[in-house]
Design a protein around this motif. Structure first.
Motif, PDB file in Angstrom:
ATOM      1  N   ARG A   1       2.160  -0.099   5.344  1.00 41.80           N
ATOM      2  CA  ARG A   1       1.826   1.106   4.581  1.00 41.80           C
ATOM      3  C   ARG A   1       1.404   0.751   3.152  1.00 41.80           C
ATOM      4  O   ARG A   1       0.450   1.291   2.619  1.00 41.80           O
ATOM      5  CB  ARG A   1       3.018   2.060   4.586  1.00 41.80           C
ATOM      6  CG  ARG A   1       2.738   3.404   3.931  1.00 41.80           C
ATOM      7  CD  ARG A   1       3.830   4.415   4.241  1.00 41.80           C
ATOM      8  NE  ARG A   1       5.153   3.895   3.878  1.00 41.80           N
ATOM      9  CZ  ARG A   1       6.085   3.522   4.764  1.00 41.80           C
ATOM     10  NH1 ARG A   1       5.824   3.602   6.073  1.00 41.80           N
ATOM     11  NH2 ARG A   1       7.268   3.071   4.374  1.00 41.80           N
ATOM     12  N   ASN A   2       2.121  -0.186   2.536  1.00 39.83           N
ATOM     13  CA  ASN A   2       1.780  -0.593   1.170  1.00 39.83           C
ATOM     14  C   ASN A   2       0.430  -1.317   1.113  1.00 39.83           C
ATOM     15  O   ASN A   2      -0.347  -1.126   0.168  1.00 39.83           O
ATOM     16  CB  ASN A   2       2.869  -1.503   0.605  1.00 39.83           C
ATOM     17  CG  ASN A   2       4.171  -0.772   0.368  1.00 39.83           C
ATOM     18  OD1 ASN A   2       4.176   0.453   0.184  1.00 39.83           O
ATOM     19  ND2 ASN A   2       5.284  -1.497   0.392  1.00 39.83           N
TER      20      ASN A   2
ATOM     21  N   PRO B   1       5.972  -5.225   9.351  1.00 37.75           N
ATOM     22  CA  PRO B   1       6.877  -4.074   9.208  1.00 37.75           C
ATOM     23  C   PRO B   1       6.125  -2.854   8.703  1.00 37.75           C
ATOM     24  O   PRO B   1       5.145  -2.970   7.962  1.00 37.75           O
ATOM     25  CB  PRO B   1       7.920  -4.563   8.184  1.00 37.75           C
ATOM     26  CG  PRO B   1       7.862  -6.053   8.285  1.00 37.75           C
ATOM     27  CD  PRO B   1       6.454  -6.399   8.619  1.00 37.75           C
ATOM     28  N   ALA B   2       6.579  -1.695   9.084  1.00 41.59           N
ATOM     29  CA  ALA B   2       5.864  -0.449   8.783  1.00 41.59           C
ATOM     30  C   ALA B   2       5.688  -0.237   7.290  1.00 41.59           C
ATOM     31  O   ALA B   2       4.614   0.187   6.833  1.00 41.59           O
ATOM     32  CB  ALA B   2       6.601   0.732   9.416  1.00 41.59           C
ATOM     33  N   ASN B   3       6.721  -0.539   6.500  1.00 40.27           N
ATOM     34  CA  ASN B   3       6.617  -0.297   5.061  1.00 40.27           C
ATOM     35  C   ASN B   3       5.614  -1.257   4.399  1.00 40.27           C
ATOM     36  O   ASN B   3       4.859  -0.872   3.496  1.00 40.27           O
ATOM     37  CB  ASN B   3       7.985  -0.409   4.393  1.00 40.27           C
ATOM     38  CG  ASN B   3       8.619  -1.780   4.583  1.00 40.27           C
ATOM     39  OD1 ASN B   3       8.363  -2.452   5.589  1.00 40.27           O
ATOM     40  ND2 ASN B   3       9.431  -2.213   3.631  1.00 40.27           N
ATOM     41  N   ILE B   4       5.578  -2.519   4.851  1.00 38.65           N
ATOM     42  CA  ILE B   4       4.616  -3.475   4.293  1.00 38.65           C
ATOM     43  C   ILE B   4       3.188  -3.075   4.681  1.00 38.65           C
ATOM     44  O   ILE B   4       2.274  -3.110   3.856  1.00 38.65           O
ATOM     45  CB  ILE B   4       4.930  -4.905   4.788  1.00 38.65           C
ATOM     46  CG1 ILE B   4       6.289  -5.362   4.241  1.00 38.65           C
ATOM     47  CG2 ILE B   4       3.829  -5.871   4.373  1.00 38.65           C
ATOM     48  CD1 ILE B   4       6.699  -6.738   4.698  1.00 38.65           C
TER      49      ILE B   4
ATOM     50  N   ASP C   1      -5.496   4.160   3.388  1.00 40.98           N
ATOM     51  CA  ASP C   1      -4.725   5.338   3.765  1.00 40.98           C
ATOM     52  C   ASP C   1      -5.464   6.629   3.436  1.00 40.98           C
ATOM     53  O   ASP C   1      -5.003   7.718   3.797  1.00 40.98           O
ATOM     54  CB  ASP C   1      -3.365   5.324   3.067  1.00 40.98           C
ATOM     55  CG  ASP C   1      -3.500   5.277   1.552  1.00 40.98           C
ATOM     56  OD1 ASP C   1      -4.558   4.858   1.056  1.00 40.98           O
ATOM     57  OD2 ASP C   1      -2.529   5.651   0.863  1.00 40.98           O
TER      58      ASP C   1
END
Length: 307
Positions: A47-48, A42-45, A56
């Motif tokens: 990203r984290n 998932p995008a949020n995972i 990043d």
């Protein structure tokens, strides 16, 4: 001698920095990443995760962050193997890799020196021809092919030795890997020793020693061996480095518990920290070994210190 060693250490620092920089940017610019699995996160995972490992940040910022940690002796965490740092993973595999490489180095050096001397003394006779043939096989055949052939012949068909795996304290599991590692090294040393010994045996002071009535053994022991070792010693540092780095592939072929399995898996999974940590470790070993070889070379030939 101390000043000479200090100059060699200082001259190695730019080389080490260039190697770390090249490896860092090649890894980062290669396609793929440590979190590119078959199942998309998932995008949020994602990203984290990228934020946790500073992925990043701009590439140049990542470089200086890594360089700052490296100067403090911190190789960072593994991005694929959970709950392990790079230092912990290297500490698990390094003792076995060093044991394997040093054992092959000692055996290959002893065999190579002896074979080179025998070939030089029996120049253009049948022992020389046989040794040259064996040497050429060791130089021509790559270690991954040699390992597979030895596994097939001695492990599968003849069943004399284990084809792979490791059992603590079992010498039989080490015979094939050490043979694969030691053969090319012994071949190169024997070629160097043969050529150097032939040149020394044809020198004026050796002919003078023979004219005085000294036997072959005394001529070799007192006058020929030490000067003949000079080109061989210059190869021992890179040769040991080759054995330690070459053991990565051999360990993978024979399923041994060294650094090889971590490095190969890290390269396939884009584990930047572990790949870089392995490169830094082996680079440090290579620089130290080359320094020791330079000091030994200066001891054998004192003129080197004053150049």
């Amino acid at each position: 001698m101390l000043a000479y060693a200090l100059r060699r250490v200082l001259s190695a620092i730019p080389v080490a920095l260039i190697a770390v920089t090249a490896c860092f940017f090649i890894l980062r610019l290669a396609p793929g990443g440590p979190f590119d699995a078959e199942r998309a996160l998932p995008a949020n995972i994602l990203r984290n995760l990228r934020a946790a490992y500073d992925l990043d940040q701009p590439l140049i910022v990542q470089y200086f962050l890594y360089l700052g940690r490296l100067l403090q002796g911190d190789l960072g965490p593994s991005m694929v193997v959970q709950d392990f740092t790079v230092s912990q993973l290297l500490a698990l595999g390094l003792p076995f890799s060093i044991m394997l490489g040093l054992t092959a180095f000692v055996i290959a050096t002893a065999i190579g020196l002896l074979a080179g001397m025998v070939a030089a003394v029996t120049q253009n006779k049948w022992p020389d021809y046989v040794l040259v043939l064996v040497v050429m096989i060791g130089v021509i055949v790559p270690n991954f092919l040699m390992g597979s052939l030895l596994q097939l012949v001695f492990g599968v068909y003849l069943k004399w030795l284990p084809a792979g795996g490791w059992r603590a304290g079992s010498i039989a599991h080490l015979i094939l890997p050490i043979t694969v590692l030691a053969w090319p090294h012994a071949a190169r040393i024997s070629r160097l020793m043969r050529g150097s010994m032939i040149e020394v045996l044809g020198s004026n002071y050796v002919r003078t020693a023979r004219a005085k009535g000294l036997g072959q053994r005394l001529v070799l022991a007192r006058h020929a061996i030490k000067p003949a070792l000079i080109p061989v010693v210059s190869y021992l540092g890179p040769g040991l480095s080759y054995l330690l780095t070459g053991s990565l592939i051999v360990e993978q072929i024979f399923g041994l518990p060294g650094i090889g399995k971590y490095f190969i898996n890290a390269a396939l999974n884009r584990d930047y920290g572990l790949v870089l940590g392995t490169v830094v470790l082996y680079m440090a070993l290579i620089l130290v070994l080359n320094l020791l070889v330079d000091l030994a070379y200066a001891w054998l030939d004192p003129k080197v210190r004053y150049r």
